[in-house]
Design an enzyme around this catalytic site. Structure first.
Site, PDB file in Angstrom:
ATOM      1  N   LYS A  93       0.864  -1.187   0.000  1.00  0.00           N
ATOM      2  CA  LYS A  93       0.000   0.000   0.000  1.00  0.00           C
ATOM      3  C   LYS A  93       0.893   1.226   0.000  1.00  0.00           C
ATOM      4  O   LYS A  93       2.046   1.163   0.471  1.00  0.00           O
ATOM      5  CB  LYS A  93      -0.890   0.018   1.254  1.00  0.00           C
ATOM      6  CG  LYS A  93      -2.162   0.813   1.079  1.00  0.00           C
ATOM      7  CD  LYS A  93      -3.232  -0.004   0.384  1.00  0.00           C
ATOM      8  CE  LYS A  93      -4.465   0.815   0.080  1.00  0.00           C
ATOM      9  NZ  LYS A  93      -5.537  -0.029  -0.468  1.00  0.00           N
TER      10      LYS A  93
ATOM     11  N   GLY B  81     -20.588   6.537   2.261  1.00  0.00           N
ATOM     12  CA  GLY B  81     -19.487   6.887   1.356  1.00  0.00           C
ATOM     13  C   GLY B  81     -20.010   6.921  -0.064  1.00  0.00           C
ATOM     14  O   GLY B  81     -20.607   5.946  -0.527  1.00  0.00           O
ATOM     15  N   TYR B  82     -19.846   8.072  -0.760  1.00  0.00           N
ATOM     16  CA  TYR B  82     -20.380   8.155  -2.123  1.00  0.00           C
ATOM     17  C   TYR B  82     -19.302   8.601  -3.088  1.00  0.00           C
ATOM     18  O   TYR B  82     -19.439   9.585  -3.811  1.00  0.00           O
ATOM     19  CB  TYR B  82     -21.608   9.060  -2.152  1.00  0.00           C
ATOM     20  CG  TYR B  82     -22.632   8.614  -3.171  1.00  0.00           C
ATOM     21  CD1 TYR B  82     -23.070   7.294  -3.189  1.00  0.00           C
ATOM     22  CD2 TYR B  82     -23.134   9.487  -4.123  1.00  0.00           C
ATOM     23  CE1 TYR B  82     -23.994   6.859  -4.125  1.00  0.00           C
ATOM     24  CE2 TYR B  82     -24.074   9.063  -5.059  1.00  0.00           C
ATOM     25  CZ  TYR B  82     -24.492   7.743  -5.054  1.00  0.00           C
ATOM     26  OH  TYR B  82     -25.412   7.305  -5.978  1.00  0.00           O
ATOM     27  N   GLY B  83     -18.182   7.860  -3.042  1.00  0.00           N
ATOM     28  CA  GLY B  83     -17.104   8.085  -4.009  1.00  0.00           C
ATOM     29  C   GLY B  83     -17.170   7.003  -5.065  1.00  0.00           C
ATOM     30  O   GLY B  83     -18.265   6.544  -5.432  1.00  0.00           O
ATOM     31  N   ASN B  84     -16.023   6.553  -5.531  1.00  0.00           N
ATOM     32  CA  ASN B  84     -15.974   5.534  -6.581  1.00  0.00           C
ATOM     33  C   ASN B  84     -16.758   4.292  -6.183  1.00  0.00           C
ATOM     34  O   ASN B  84     -17.683   3.862  -6.883  1.00  0.00           O
ATOM     35  CB  ASN B  84     -14.493   5.188  -6.864  1.00  0.00           C
ATOM     36  CG  ASN B  84     -14.348   4.035  -7.842  1.00  0.00           C
ATOM     37  OD1 ASN B  84     -15.329   3.542  -8.399  1.00  0.00           O
ATOM     38  ND2 ASN B  84     -13.137   3.575  -8.042  1.00  0.00           N
TER      39      ASN B  84
ATOM     40  N   GLY C 219     -18.773   3.626  -3.450  1.00  0.00           N
ATOM     41  CA  GLY C 219     -20.144   3.843  -2.981  1.00  0.00           C
ATOM     42  C   GLY C 219     -21.114   4.097  -4.126  1.00  0.00           C
ATOM     43  O   GLY C 219     -22.203   3.505  -4.186  1.00  0.00           O
TER      44      GLY C 219
HETATM   45  P1  NAD Z   1     -13.352   7.784  -2.632  1.00  0.00           P
HETATM   46  O1  NAD Z   1     -12.379   8.757  -2.148  1.00  0.00           O
HETATM   47  O2  NAD Z   1     -13.717   7.773  -4.074  1.00  0.00           O
HETATM   48  O3  NAD Z   1     -14.724   7.907  -1.787  1.00  0.00           O
HETATM   49  C1  NAD Z   1     -14.777   7.930  -0.385  1.00  0.00           C
HETATM   50  C2  NAD Z   1     -16.147   8.477   0.030  1.00  0.00           C
HETATM   51  O4  NAD Z   1     -16.310   8.343   1.440  1.00  0.00           O
HETATM   52  C3  NAD Z   1     -16.351   9.969  -0.273  1.00  0.00           C
HETATM   53  O5  NAD Z   1     -17.657  10.154  -0.759  1.00  0.00           O
HETATM   54  C4  NAD Z   1     -16.209  10.641   1.112  1.00  0.00           C
HETATM   55  O6  NAD Z   1     -16.959  11.840   1.196  1.00  0.00           O
HETATM   56  C5  NAD Z   1     -16.828   9.565   1.974  1.00  0.00           C
HETATM   57  N1  NAD Z   1     -16.501   9.653   3.402  1.00  0.00           N
HETATM   58  C6  NAD Z   1     -15.320   9.908   3.998  1.00  0.00           C
HETATM   59  N2  NAD Z   1     -15.468   9.905   5.338  1.00  0.00           N
HETATM   60  C7  NAD Z   1     -16.758   9.614   5.585  1.00  0.00           C
HETATM   61  C8  NAD Z   1     -17.546   9.441   6.762  1.00  0.00           C
HETATM   62  N3  NAD Z   1     -17.000   9.565   7.971  1.00  0.00           N
HETATM   63  N4  NAD Z   1     -18.855   9.138   6.626  1.00  0.00           N
HETATM   64  C9  NAD Z   1     -19.429   9.019   5.417  1.00  0.00           C
HETATM   65  N5  NAD Z   1     -18.731   9.150   4.277  1.00  0.00           N
HETATM   66  C10 NAD Z   1     -17.432   9.454   4.351  1.00  0.00           C
HETATM   67  O7  NAD Z   1     -12.775   6.337  -2.185  1.00  0.00           O
HETATM   68  P2  NAD Z   1     -13.139   4.908  -2.788  1.00  0.00           P
HETATM   69  O8  NAD Z   1     -12.119   4.535  -3.802  1.00  0.00           O
HETATM   70  O9  NAD Z   1     -14.586   4.874  -3.131  1.00  0.00           O
HETATM   71  O10 NAD Z   1     -12.849   3.962  -1.516  1.00  0.00           O
HETATM   72  C11 NAD Z   1     -13.790   3.825  -0.463  1.00  0.00           C
HETATM   73  C12 NAD Z   1     -13.352   2.671   0.442  1.00  0.00           C
HETATM   74  O11 NAD Z   1     -13.241   1.473  -0.334  1.00  0.00           O
HETATM   75  C13 NAD Z   1     -11.992   2.850   1.126  1.00  0.00           C
HETATM   76  O12 NAD Z   1     -12.007   2.235   2.391  1.00  0.00           O
HETATM   77  C14 NAD Z   1     -11.046   2.078   0.208  1.00  0.00           C
HETATM   78  O13 NAD Z   1      -9.872   1.660   0.864  1.00  0.00           O
HETATM   79  C15 NAD Z   1     -11.951   0.918  -0.155  1.00  0.00           C
HETATM   80  N6  NAD Z   1     -11.542   0.222  -1.366  1.00  0.00           N
HETATM   81  C16 NAD Z   1     -11.461   0.888  -2.551  1.00  0.00           C
HETATM   82  C17 NAD Z   1     -11.081   0.198  -3.698  1.00  0.00           C
HETATM   83  C18 NAD Z   1     -11.053   0.871  -5.042  1.00  0.00           C
HETATM   84  O14 NAD Z   1     -10.901   0.162  -6.040  1.00  0.00           O
HETATM   85  N7  NAD Z   1     -11.220   2.174  -5.137  1.00  0.00           N
HETATM   86  C19 NAD Z   1     -10.753  -1.159  -3.619  1.00  0.00           C
HETATM   87  C20 NAD Z   1     -10.866  -1.824  -2.382  1.00  0.00           C
HETATM   88  C21 NAD Z   1     -11.264  -1.111  -1.262  1.00  0.00           C
END
Ligand code: NAD
Length: 439
Positions: free
Chosen positions: A120, A238-241, A243
């Site tokens: 990581k 969580g509403y990023g990628n 979510g």
């Molecule tokens: P991202 O940055 O695209 O989205 C994260 C979201 O979480 C954002 O909408 C942010 O506003 C929200 N957030 C942050 N703190 C918060 C809280 N306290 N309460 C509610 N919402 C909150 O990130 P992502 O890529 O969507 O990753 C999200 C999770 O999934 C992480 O834990 C990451 O490690 C895990 N993950 C991601 C991937 C990937 O391919 N992107 C793969 C495996 C695991």
């Protein structure tokens, strides 16, 4: 393997690195005493990251000033090489967080049967407060600082929180500039833009893999109170990628009703259901970049949203979110952990007692690294697979992984998370034994 009765989380459980190590230590003790003895040296080999790099570097900001940043790359296990794991940009990034996430990657790769060790990386920064040009310069300099320890056959980064295809494209370009003769150089990172050798289906892979695992659990009637995904109600944190994609897939492909969504600013809830794309369009168009205020709905604080009525809860934000006091009043029948490390051990025990079905992170969110593996294979072979092919292969791998963990849980009478740990440890110790120790 059971957690002693206590009234709230211990300090260790609130600390993600300590919690990860604790879970690993308990699982390794279980393997050692109940399944097969493991030599002390092998335990230490598995416990300790083999490389932790910290770099401090300057970046020129748009106003001409110079700011110093700290970045990390941790390669946790050399059981398999290359190592594999995402790069996170966030203010709370430190060596402990990155080490814990690297640990999870080692276990996750074993759970889905990938020939990778865990890694990581990350930079302590606030991407939301930086311009595009500043982030590009930071990425190029960070890539340069870790250049000597990454490569298609040594360590392969990917996106995580705060990074995306754009950063992966820049890391690839930087690597290529310094490694002119390297064949299949694009395999140095995954999650790249399609034009640079990215895989179809990578962007939504984590969510898609989670949906396949959830589908398996429902189809095999493992979730007592949920017999079908059609009309099942879903709350997403969580509403990023991840979510957004899980909301969209569950809504479009399975007919689920997305009733609650929150991000870091707060959430919204509607028993009638929300349209994931409309919520995302709203989030992208308002100055706060938040789901709060969508369709005039009232603001629901994050914690309240997690305990709102639903069948399926999907933590997709960050670690240490589902705590004991939340677990006690949580209403969901199943938790699909797409974030890494969202649930504490204390909460886990409460959920287990309440018969909430847990799909743990190192299984549920392994779709991302699985399609990263497919991307790496395509880059090495100079191929580009069709989306249907990627999805079919992903579905098969997630279904096999799910069956393996269910089988391990049954055989050793474990909950799904302990079973995933035990399965991964058994595989890793087998590989160490078969490879032997150099020299
Ligand atoms: P991202 O940055 O695209 O989205 C994260 C979201 O979480 C954002 O909408 C942010 O506003 C929200 N957030 C942050 N703190 C918060 C809280 N306290 N309460 C509610 N919402 C909150 O990130 P992502 O890529 O969507 O990753 C999200 C999770 O999934 C992480 O834990 C990451 O490690 C895990 N993950 C991601 C991937 C990937 O391919 N992107 C793969 C495996 C695991």
């Amino acid at each position: 393997m059971t957690v002693a009765r206590q009234s709230s989380e211990t300090q260790e459980e609130l600390d993600f690195l300590k919690r990860t190590k604790l879970g690993f230590d308990k699982a390794i003790q279980f393997v050692h005493t109940e399944i097969k003895p493991i030599e002390r040296g092998v335990i230490e080999f598995l416990q300790q990251p083999f490389r932790q790099l910290t770099v401090r570097f300057p970046v020129q900001m748009d106003n001409g000033s110079i700011e110093m940043f700290t970045g990390y790359r941790v390669q946790q296990s050399r059981v398999y090489e290359p190592t594999k794991g995402g790069i996170r940009y966030a203010p709370d990034v430190d060596l402990d967080l990155i080490t814990a996430l690297a640990f999870d990657m080692t276990l996750k790769c074993q759970v889905v049967g990938l020939p990778y060790g865990g890694a990581k990386g990350g930079v302590a920064c606030n991407p939301k407060k930086m311009s595009r040009a500043e982030l590009d310069r930071l990425t190029r300099r960070y890539a340069y600082e870790i250049l000597s320890i990454i490569g298609p056959d040594t360590d392969v980064p990917a996106p995580d929180v705060g990074t995306s295809e754009r950063e992966m494209g820049i890391i690839y370009d930087t690597y290529k500039m310094f490694s002119r003769q390297t064949p299949y150089a694009s395999a140095v990172v995954t999650g790249k833009p399609l034009n640079l050798g990215g895989s179809k289906g990578r962007r939504e892979a984590t969510a898609q893999g989670g949906a396949y695992v959830l589908e398996e659990a429902v189809n095999q009637k493992h979730i007592q109170r949920l017999s079908s995904l059609k009309d099942a109600t879903v709350v997403i944190q969580g509403y990023g990628n991840v979510g957004f994609n899980i909301a969209n897939i569950l809504y479009q492909d399975y007919g689920c009703r997305i009733v609650g969504i929150c991000d870091s600013k707060g959430g919204v809830y509607s028993g009638d259901g929300l349209s994931p794309t409309e919520v995302m369009a709203y989030k992208n168009s308002n100055p706060d970049r938040s789901v709060v205020g969508f369709d005039g709905l009232r603001h629901v604080p994050q914690e309240k949203l997690l305990t709102s009525p639903c069948d399926i809860l999907v933590p997709a934000a960050k670690e240490t979110q589902v705590l004991g006091h939340i677990a006690k009043s949580l209403e969901a029948d199943v938790i699909l952990e797409l974030a890494n490390g969202p649930t504490t051990d204390f909460a886990d025990q409460i959920l287990f007692d309440k018969k909430v079905f847990m799909l743990p992170d190192i299984l549920a969110n392994a779709g991302g690294v699985t399609v990263s593996y497919f991307e790496w294979l395509q880059n090495k072979a100079g191929e580009s697979w069709e989306l249907t092919h990627v999805k079919e292969k992903l579905r098969n791998r997630m279904a096999v992984a799910y069956s393996n963990i269910v089988e391990t849980a049954k055989r050793y009478n474990l909950d799904m998370r302990r079973a995933a740990f035990v399965f991964a440890i058994l595989k890793a110790t087998d590989v160490i034994q078969e490879r032997g120790i150099f020299p």
